[in-house]
Motif scaffolding. Structure first.
Motif, short mmCIF file in Angstrom:
data_model
loop_
_atom_site.label_atom_id
_atom_site.label_comp_id
_atom_site.label_asym_id
_atom_site.label_seq_id
_atom_site.Cartn_x
_atom_site.Cartn_y
_atom_site.Cartn_z
N ALA A 201 0.81 -1.22 0.00
CA ALA A 201 0.00 0.00 0.00
C ALA A 201 0.85 1.27 0.00
O ALA A 201 0.31 2.37 -0.18
CB ALA A 201 -0.94 0.01 1.20
N THR A 202 2.14 1.13 0.21
CA THR A 202 3.03 2.30 0.20
C THR A 202 4.25 2.04 -0.68
O THR A 202 5.37 2.44 -0.35
CB THR A 202 3.48 2.66 1.63
OG1 THR A 202 4.08 1.51 2.25
CG2 THR A 202 2.29 3.10 2.48
N ASP A 203 4.04 1.38 -1.80
CA ASP A 203 5.13 1.00 -2.69
C ASP A 203 5.30 2.10 -3.75
O ASP A 203 4.95 1.93 -4.91
CB ASP A 203 4.83 -0.35 -3.34
CG ASP A 203 6.03 -0.93 -4.07
OD1 ASP A 203 7.13 -0.38 -3.93
OD2 ASP A 203 5.85 -1.95 -4.78
N TRP A 204 5.84 3.25 -3.30
CA TRP A 204 5.92 4.40 -4.19
C TRP A 204 7.03 4.22 -5.24
O TRP A 204 8.05 3.56 -4.97
CB TRP A 204 6.20 5.67 -3.39
CG TRP A 204 5.40 5.89 -2.16
CD1 TRP A 204 5.87 6.28 -0.94
CD2 TRP A 204 3.98 5.75 -1.99
NE1 TRP A 204 4.86 6.40 -0.03
CE2 TRP A 204 3.68 6.08 -0.64
CE3 TRP A 204 2.93 5.38 -2.82
CZ2 TRP A 204 2.39 6.05 -0.12
CZ3 TRP A 204 1.63 5.35 -2.31
CH2 TRP A 204 1.37 5.68 -0.98
N PRO A 205 6.87 4.81 -6.42
CA PRO A 205 7.93 4.75 -7.45
C PRO A 205 9.24 5.34 -6.93
O PRO A 205 9.23 6.26 -6.10
CB PRO A 205 7.35 5.59 -8.59
CG PRO A 205 5.86 5.55 -8.39
CD PRO A 205 5.66 5.51 -6.91
N ILE A 206 10.33 4.84 -7.44
CA ILE A 206 11.64 5.29 -6.97
C ILE A 206 11.84 6.78 -7.22
O ILE A 206 12.49 7.48 -6.43
CB ILE A 206 12.77 4.45 -7.62
CG1 ILE A 206 14.13 4.79 -6.98
CG2 ILE A 206 12.81 4.65 -9.12
CD1 ILE A 206 14.24 4.46 -5.52
N GLU A 207 11.25 7.30 -8.30
CA GLU A 207 11.38 8.72 -8.58
C GLU A 207 10.75 9.56 -7.46
O GLU A 207 11.30 10.60 -7.06
CB GLU A 207 10.73 9.07 -9.92
CG GLU A 207 11.38 8.45 -11.14
CD GLU A 207 11.02 6.98 -11.33
OE1 GLU A 207 11.71 6.31 -12.13
OE2 GLU A 207 10.04 6.51 -10.69
N ASP A 208 9.62 9.09 -6.94
CA ASP A 208 8.99 9.80 -5.84
C ASP A 208 9.79 9.66 -4.55
O ASP A 208 9.91 10.61 -3.77
CB ASP A 208 7.56 9.30 -5.64
CG ASP A 208 6.62 9.77 -6.72
OD1 ASP A 208 6.45 11.00 -6.86
OD2 ASP A 208 6.06 8.93 -7.44
N LEU A 209 10.33 8.48 -4.31
CA LEU A 209 11.14 8.30 -3.11
C LEU A 209 12.36 9.21 -3.13
O LEU A 209 12.72 9.81 -2.10
CB LEU A 209 11.57 6.83 -2.98
CG LEU A 209 10.44 5.82 -2.72
CD1 LEU A 209 11.00 4.40 -2.77
CD2 LEU A 209 9.77 6.08 -1.37
N LYS A 210 12.97 9.35 -4.29
CA LYS A 210 14.12 10.25 -4.39
C LYS A 210 13.71 11.70 -4.18
O LYS A 210 14.44 12.49 -3.54
CB LYS A 210 14.81 10.07 -5.75
CG LYS A 210 15.56 8.75 -5.88
CD LYS A 210 16.22 8.62 -7.25
CE LYS A 210 17.04 7.35 -7.34
NZ LYS A 210 17.68 7.19 -8.68
#
Length: 311
Positions: A201-210
């Protein structure tokens, strides 16, 4: 319960801090209670635990557990679900007064959680008290219709900064995480953590994590999503994400305390072994499992590392 690990695994667990552990009492049945968790972790050589109750502030009872189980750092917490009034600054003040060190934004009562899983039910509570009618509640959002943070969230973050609380993002949606991160950056609050990166449910794209890292977030990586009866997330994906974000911004925990998962101590042992097998150095593992959690909780990270170096 006692564990028999190899000498190497015993050494590996010395001084670790698990910042995300579920225990009884709880409305969900758990395999161990606060006392058992503290006693077993102390016996395994842990430095500390953050005990999490989804529905009630628990720092008051953790204070009593400290007196019964000395020799380990124990911390209470609060989760801003409906059972504490949701986005309730007064509940946060009270938790701080009782010594809570960690706060989570809404989890099982977040609107984003409802969108994924529906409203939670409480089978163990039903077992204890008879079948109780399920009363629908509104999902909690941190932002208003225009996308701005609600005033109570701004107040809660200011309280967290003033008290040096660690704040986990819980189960809220990505747009809410961004809004909280921007406010944290604006006020200079540096203990905001993205909860269990890579959980479904919180598997955000790596671009957003960065992008969130650029706003100052820290990142919690838990072993729970990789369990065979759960999400079955790839450990490789989690370790690759740690490397992409930078070890210095990350830490590891378990998010365990469920009957269908590994025991939390075994889960931590597995996690540390996985990190080593995926190319993390002893120094990086020390940061992920010991130094970074200690720093977030306001502990001196040096003594444990120095003691390990002397072995």
């Amino acid at each position: 319960m006692s564990f028999s690990f190899s000498r190497a695994d015993t050494d590996l667990l010395q001084g670790v801090i698990d910042m995300h552990l579920h225990t009884m009492p709880c409305l969900f049945d758990r395999p161990l209670d606060d006392l058992e968790a503290a006693e077993q972790a102390r016996a395994a050589g842990y430095r500390g635990l953050v005990l999490k109750s989804i529905y009630v502030p628990n720092a008051d009872r953790v204070e009593l557990v400290r007196r019964v189980v000395p020799g380990i750092e124990l911390f209470g917490s609060i989760v801003l679900n409906h059972s504490v009034g949701g986005l309730n600054p007064e509940a946060v003040r009270t938790a701080i007064g009782f010594g809570a060190r960690v706060m989570w934004l809404p989890t099982v009562h977040a609107q984003h959680h409802f969108d994924h899983f529906g409203m939670p039910t409480y089978p163990w509570l039903g077992q204890r008290a008879g079948a109780l009618p399920q009363v629908p509640v509104a999902g909690i959002r941190l932002v208003d219709e225009s996308g701005g943070l609600k005033p109570e969230v701004t107040e809660i973050l200011a309280l967290a900064k003033a008290a040096d609380l660690v704040t986990g993002t819980g189960h809220v949606a990505l747009d809410e995480v961004y809004a909280v991160a921007r406010e944290a950056r604006r006020i200079g609050y540096e203990r905001l953590v993205q909860t269990h990166v890579g959980w479904h449910a919180t598997d955000w794209p790596i671009e957003d994590l960065k992008a969130l890292a650029d706003l100052g977030l820290r990142f919690e990586f838990c072993i729970n999503p990789t369990m065979p009866n759960r999400q079955q997330q790839s450990p490789r994906k989690l370790t690759d994400t740690i490397k992409a974000l930078g070890v210095e911004r990350c830490f590891v925990a378990t998010d365990l305390g469920q009957h269908d998962n590994a025991h939390p101590i075994e889960g931590m042992r597995m996690w540390l072994r996985i990190l080593a097998l995926h190319g993390f150095s002893a120094g990086e593992i020390d940061h992920l499992a010991r130094r970074h959690p200690a720093t977030l909780l306001g502990l001196d990270p040096a003594p444990v590392a120095l003691a390990l170096a002397a072995q």
